[in-house]
Design a protein around this motif. Structure first.
Motif, PDB file in Angstrom:
ATOM      1  N   THR A  70       0.352   5.476  11.199  1.00  0.00           N
ATOM      2  CA  THR A  70       0.675   4.336  11.739  1.00  0.00           C
ATOM      3  C   THR A  70       1.721   3.624  10.990  1.00  0.00           C
ATOM      4  O   THR A  70       1.817   3.528   9.680  1.00  0.00           O
ATOM      5  N   LEU A  71       2.824   3.120  11.536  1.00  0.00           N
ATOM      6  CA  LEU A  71       3.855   2.449  11.035  1.00  0.00           C
ATOM      7  C   LEU A  71       3.600   0.890  11.041  1.00  0.00           C
ATOM      8  O   LEU A  71       3.494   0.484  12.246  1.00  0.00           O
ATOM      9  N   ASP A  72       3.364   0.261   9.935  1.00  0.00           N
ATOM     10  CA  ASP A  72       3.110  -1.241   9.754  1.00  0.00           C
ATOM     11  C   ASP A  72       3.665  -1.803   8.514  1.00  0.00           C
ATOM     12  O   ASP A  72       4.549  -1.074   8.218  1.00  0.00           O
ATOM     13  N   GLU A  73       2.764  -2.583   8.280  1.00  0.00           N
ATOM     14  CA  GLU A  73       3.293  -3.307   6.915  1.00  0.00           C
ATOM     15  C   GLU A  73       2.160  -2.928   5.864  1.00  0.00           C
ATOM     16  O   GLU A  73       0.825  -2.793   6.246  1.00  0.00           O
ATOM     17  N   ASP A  74       2.382  -2.913   4.554  1.00  0.00           N
ATOM     18  CA  ASP A  74       1.319  -3.043   3.701  1.00  0.00           C
ATOM     19  C   ASP A  74       0.632  -4.387   3.257  1.00  0.00           C
ATOM     20  O   ASP A  74       1.296  -5.294   3.853  1.00  0.00           O
ATOM     21  N   TRP A  75      -0.185  -4.395   2.281  1.00  0.00           N
ATOM     22  CA  TRP A  75      -0.616  -5.740   1.873  1.00  0.00           C
ATOM     23  C   TRP A  75       0.340  -6.895   1.589  1.00  0.00           C
ATOM     24  O   TRP A  75       0.166  -8.073   1.353  1.00  0.00           O
ATOM     25  N   THR A  76       1.590  -6.557   1.135  1.00  0.00           N
ATOM     26  CA  THR A  76       2.502  -7.372   0.442  1.00  0.00           C
ATOM     27  C   THR A  76       3.465  -7.768   1.747  1.00  0.00           C
ATOM     28  O   THR A  76       4.447  -8.771   1.563  1.00  0.00           O
ATOM     29  N   GLY A  77       3.289  -6.936   2.916  1.00  0.00           N
ATOM     30  CA  GLY A  77       4.043  -7.232   3.830  1.00  0.00           C
ATOM     31  C   GLY A  77       5.406  -6.391   3.822  1.00  0.00           C
ATOM     32  O   GLY A  77       6.231  -6.637   4.826  1.00  0.00           O
ATOM     33  N   ASP A  78       5.496  -5.387   3.345  1.00  0.00           N
ATOM     34  CA  ASP A  78       6.444  -4.384   3.100  1.00  0.00           C
ATOM     35  C   ASP A  78       6.233  -3.337   4.159  1.00  0.00           C
ATOM     36  O   ASP A  78       5.137  -3.085   4.366  1.00  0.00           O
ATOM     37  N   PRO A  79       7.414  -3.111   4.676  1.00  0.00           N
ATOM     38  CA  PRO A  79       7.291  -1.801   5.698  1.00  0.00           C
ATOM     39  C   PRO A  79       6.477  -0.575   5.241  1.00  0.00           C
ATOM     40  O   PRO A  79       6.419  -0.176   3.864  1.00  0.00           O
TER      41      PRO A  79
ATOM     42  N   GLY B 248      12.767   3.884   4.818  1.00  0.00           N
ATOM     43  CA  GLY B 248      12.444   2.757   4.354  1.00  0.00           C
ATOM     44  C   GLY B 248      11.061   2.324   4.374  1.00  0.00           C
ATOM     45  O   GLY B 248      10.715   0.977   4.475  1.00  0.00           O
ATOM     46  N   VAL B 249      10.129   3.223   4.413  1.00  0.00           N
ATOM     47  CA  VAL B 249       8.635   2.805   4.458  1.00  0.00           C
ATOM     48  C   VAL B 249       7.757   3.337   3.385  1.00  0.00           C
ATOM     49  O   VAL B 249       8.251   4.425   2.668  1.00  0.00           O
ATOM     50  N   TRP B 250       6.727   2.402   2.759  1.00  0.00           N
ATOM     51  CA  TRP B 250       6.286   3.103   1.666  1.00  0.00           C
ATOM     52  C   TRP B 250       4.828   3.807   2.206  1.00  0.00           C
ATOM     53  O   TRP B 250       4.147   3.401   3.015  1.00  0.00           O
ATOM     54  N   PRO B 251       4.882   4.984   1.714  1.00  0.00           N
ATOM     55  CA  PRO B 251       3.658   5.840   2.261  1.00  0.00           C
ATOM     56  C   PRO B 251       2.180   5.463   1.598  1.00  0.00           C
ATOM     57  O   PRO B 251       2.047   5.380   0.406  1.00  0.00           O
ATOM     58  N   TYR B 252       1.241   5.513   2.274  1.00  0.00           N
ATOM     59  CA  TYR B 252      -0.065   5.426   1.787  1.00  0.00           C
ATOM     60  C   TYR B 252      -0.928   6.563   2.527  1.00  0.00           C
ATOM     61  O   TYR B 252      -0.550   6.880   3.792  1.00  0.00           O
ATOM     62  N   TYR B 253      -1.837   7.008   2.024  1.00  0.00           N
ATOM     63  CA  TYR B 253      -2.542   8.321   2.195  1.00  0.00           C
ATOM     64  C   TYR B 253      -4.095   8.059   2.383  1.00  0.00           C
ATOM     65  O   TYR B 253      -4.699   7.500   1.531  1.00  0.00           O
TER      66      TYR B 253
END
Length: 98
Positions: free
Chosen positions: A27-36, A76-81
């Motif tokens: 899912t492409l969205d934002e993290d808890w800080t609002g970053d992509p 330009g997106v931070w990855p989370y797993y």
């Protein structure tokens, strides 16, 4: 960002990681800080989830994703797993993981 190109890159890494990975969804969205961000949902075979196997497998998966897709550098997106075993998914049956 071209979602279609990103999805194709994820599909290629998914193919490279067989048999350690059953599916990779994202899912492409934002993290808890609002970053992509991109949130990966990675479905693993039950034998990979066993104690002693999961850590090397998840390291290999993360290295493959970050080395081939380069979520931050190229997209330009931070990855989370997030990882889940096949039995766990069968029990919860969440559509986002299907």
């Amino acid at each position: 960002m071209q979602r279609t190109q990103f999805a194709a890159a994820v599909a290629e890494v998914e193919r490279q990681l067989i048999p350690d990975v059953l599916r990779i969804r994202f899912t492409l969205d934002e993290d808890w800080t609002g970053d992509p961000a991109v949130h990966f949902r990675i479905l693993l075979p039950d034998d990979v989830v066993e104690f002693g196997k999961i850590l090397p497998a998840t390291r290999k998966i993360q290295e493959a994703i970050e080395g081939n897709i380069e979520p931050f550098e190229q997209w330009g997106v931070w990855p989370y797993y997030d990882y889940r075993g096949a039995s766990e998914q069968a029990e919860f049956n969440e559509p986002a993981w299907a």
